[in-house]
Design a protein around this motif. Sequence first.
Motif, PDB file in Angstrom:
ATOM      1  N   SER A 105       0.955  -1.136   0.147  1.00  0.00           N
ATOM      2  CA  SER A 105      -0.059   0.205  -0.099  1.00  0.00           C
ATOM      3  C   SER A 105       0.905   1.419  -0.166  1.00  0.00           C
ATOM      4  N   TRP A 106       2.037   1.275   0.679  1.00  0.00           N
ATOM      5  CA  TRP A 106       2.951   2.179   0.774  1.00  0.00           C
ATOM      6  C   TRP A 106       3.554   2.494  -0.475  1.00  0.00           C
ATOM      7  N   GLN A 107       4.214   1.634  -1.310  1.00  0.00           N
ATOM      8  CA  GLN A 107       4.525   1.651  -2.564  1.00  0.00           C
ATOM      9  C   GLN A 107       3.403   2.284  -3.453  1.00  0.00           C
ATOM     10  N   LEU A 108       2.200   1.752  -3.383  1.00  0.00           N
ATOM     11  CA  LEU A 108       1.168   2.173  -4.188  1.00  0.00           C
ATOM     12  C   LEU A 108       0.678   3.554  -3.986  1.00  0.00           C
ATOM     13  N   GLY A 109       0.978   4.096  -2.792  1.00  0.00           N
ATOM     14  CA  GLY A 109       0.659   5.739  -2.434  1.00  0.00           C
ATOM     15  C   GLY A 109       2.036   6.229  -3.205  1.00  0.00           C
ATOM     16  N   ARG A 110       2.983   5.919  -3.034  1.00  0.00           N
ATOM     17  CA  ARG A 110       4.132   6.632  -3.932  1.00  0.00           C
ATOM     18  C   ARG A 110       3.924   6.946  -5.240  1.00  0.00           C
TER      19      ARG A 110
ATOM     20  N   LEU B 249       5.251   1.056  -8.652  1.00  0.00           N
ATOM     21  CA  LEU B 249       4.261   0.481  -8.965  1.00  0.00           C
ATOM     22  C   LEU B 249       4.670  -1.108  -9.090  1.00  0.00           C
ATOM     23  N   GLY B 250       6.098  -1.441  -9.544  1.00  0.00           N
ATOM     24  CA  GLY B 250       6.319  -2.883  -9.697  1.00  0.00           C
ATOM     25  C   GLY B 250       6.631  -3.309  -8.388  1.00  0.00           C
ATOM     26  N   TYR B 251       7.106  -2.500  -7.252  1.00  0.00           N
ATOM     27  CA  TYR B 251       7.192  -3.129  -6.023  1.00  0.00           C
ATOM     28  C   TYR B 251       5.819  -3.029  -5.218  1.00  0.00           C
ATOM     29  N   THR B 252       4.894  -2.609  -5.888  1.00  0.00           N
ATOM     30  CA  THR B 252       3.355  -2.838  -5.125  1.00  0.00           C
ATOM     31  C   THR B 252       2.961  -4.217  -5.507  1.00  0.00           C
ATOM     32  N   GLY B 253       3.253  -4.769  -6.681  1.00  0.00           N
ATOM     33  CA  GLY B 253       2.735  -5.881  -7.278  1.00  0.00           C
ATOM     34  C   GLY B 253       3.687  -7.124  -6.495  1.00  0.00           C
ATOM     35  N   GLU B 254       4.918  -6.815  -6.169  1.00  0.00           N
ATOM     36  CA  GLU B 254       5.563  -7.526  -5.629  1.00  0.00           C
ATOM     37  C   GLU B 254       5.572  -8.088  -3.964  1.00  0.00           C
ATOM     38  N   TRP B 255       5.204  -6.871  -3.335  1.00  0.00           N
ATOM     39  CA  TRP B 255       4.812  -6.923  -1.835  1.00  0.00           C
ATOM     40  C   TRP B 255       3.526  -7.624  -1.841  1.00  0.00           C
ATOM     41  N   PHE B 256       2.426  -7.525  -2.701  1.00  0.00           N
ATOM     42  CA  PHE B 256       1.137  -8.322  -2.684  1.00  0.00           C
ATOM     43  C   PHE B 256       1.349  -9.718  -3.144  1.00  0.00           C
ATOM     44  N   VAL B 257       2.251  -9.926  -4.147  1.00  0.00           N
ATOM     45  CA  VAL B 257       2.384 -11.406  -4.371  1.00  0.00           C
ATOM     46  C   VAL B 257       3.128 -12.179  -3.395  1.00  0.00           C
ATOM     47  N   PHE B 258       3.908 -11.224  -2.419  1.00  0.00           N
ATOM     48  CA  PHE B 258       4.846 -11.811  -1.399  1.00  0.00           C
ATOM     49  C   PHE B 258       3.589 -12.191  -0.184  1.00  0.00           C
TER      50      PHE B 258
END
Length: 277
Positions: free
Chosen positions: A29-34, A221-230
């Motif tokens: 969520s933080w990465q998505l906010g960024r 945006l890529g990190y957002t997907g990675e954290w949700f995948v984790f």
Amino acid sequence: MYRFLLTPRWWWINVFVVLAIPFCLFMGSWQLGRFESRVDSHRDQQTQADEARAATAQPLRDLLPVSTETSGRQATATGRYDTGHQLLVPDRDLDDRTGFYVLTLLRTDGGKALPVVRGWLPGDAGSTADTAKVPAPPSGQVTVTGALQASESSTSKGVRASGGLPQGQLGVISAATLVNLVPYGVYDAWITVTKSTGGLTAVPPAAAPNSGLDLKAFQNLGYTGEWFVFAGFVVFMWFRLFRREAETARDIALGITPEQPLGPDGARQKRSPAGAA
């Protein structure tokens, strides 16, 4: 059957899962906010750029220091061009063509000099034939109007290391670089003129640093997907371990142990009771 969940091993697994999932969701969520902040900043920058083009030019001193709000604003400065320190900024692209900026320092009445990009020319800054087309700066006192820009850094688009460049060329338009080339102070800013003359093409102002949809924005945006995948992977692994443990517990309850051989149908054979024929 599920008493194994109360064992110390599963206590540690459950604690890890309970902590890992919220952490992954928070980071995603933080990465998505960024990313959303960069999108909003890009939208605001576009609005500011449109307003800046229509706004009345203001004195340079009223717009310093350069910020995301003042970057791109029309600024005016009065002084005399230092013809002895005209510099070329090589390898700058414009309209999919490679060329160089023509930069001249304007000695203002305040004593400091303002780097002024008078325009762009196609070609090679190291070619005598191309540099011969550079027009001489106006003489006498002049008033220059152009878009205010922040000093470039090593990560700015198009810059190159100044080391190794021939005399008269500049890799990065910044006060930190220019103070080593001239015997006077330099403003921590520069302007690109609105209207170029002498065959030069006006250089459009760049967006303020960290305000556009650059690579960093899409990295967020890529990190957002990675954290949700984790987070999903943690849930998947917990259910996989739980299912395996539950199946093992069920087999043991039925008298089947992992050491028993498989039967013809692929199922483990039940252990024969002790003393059975």
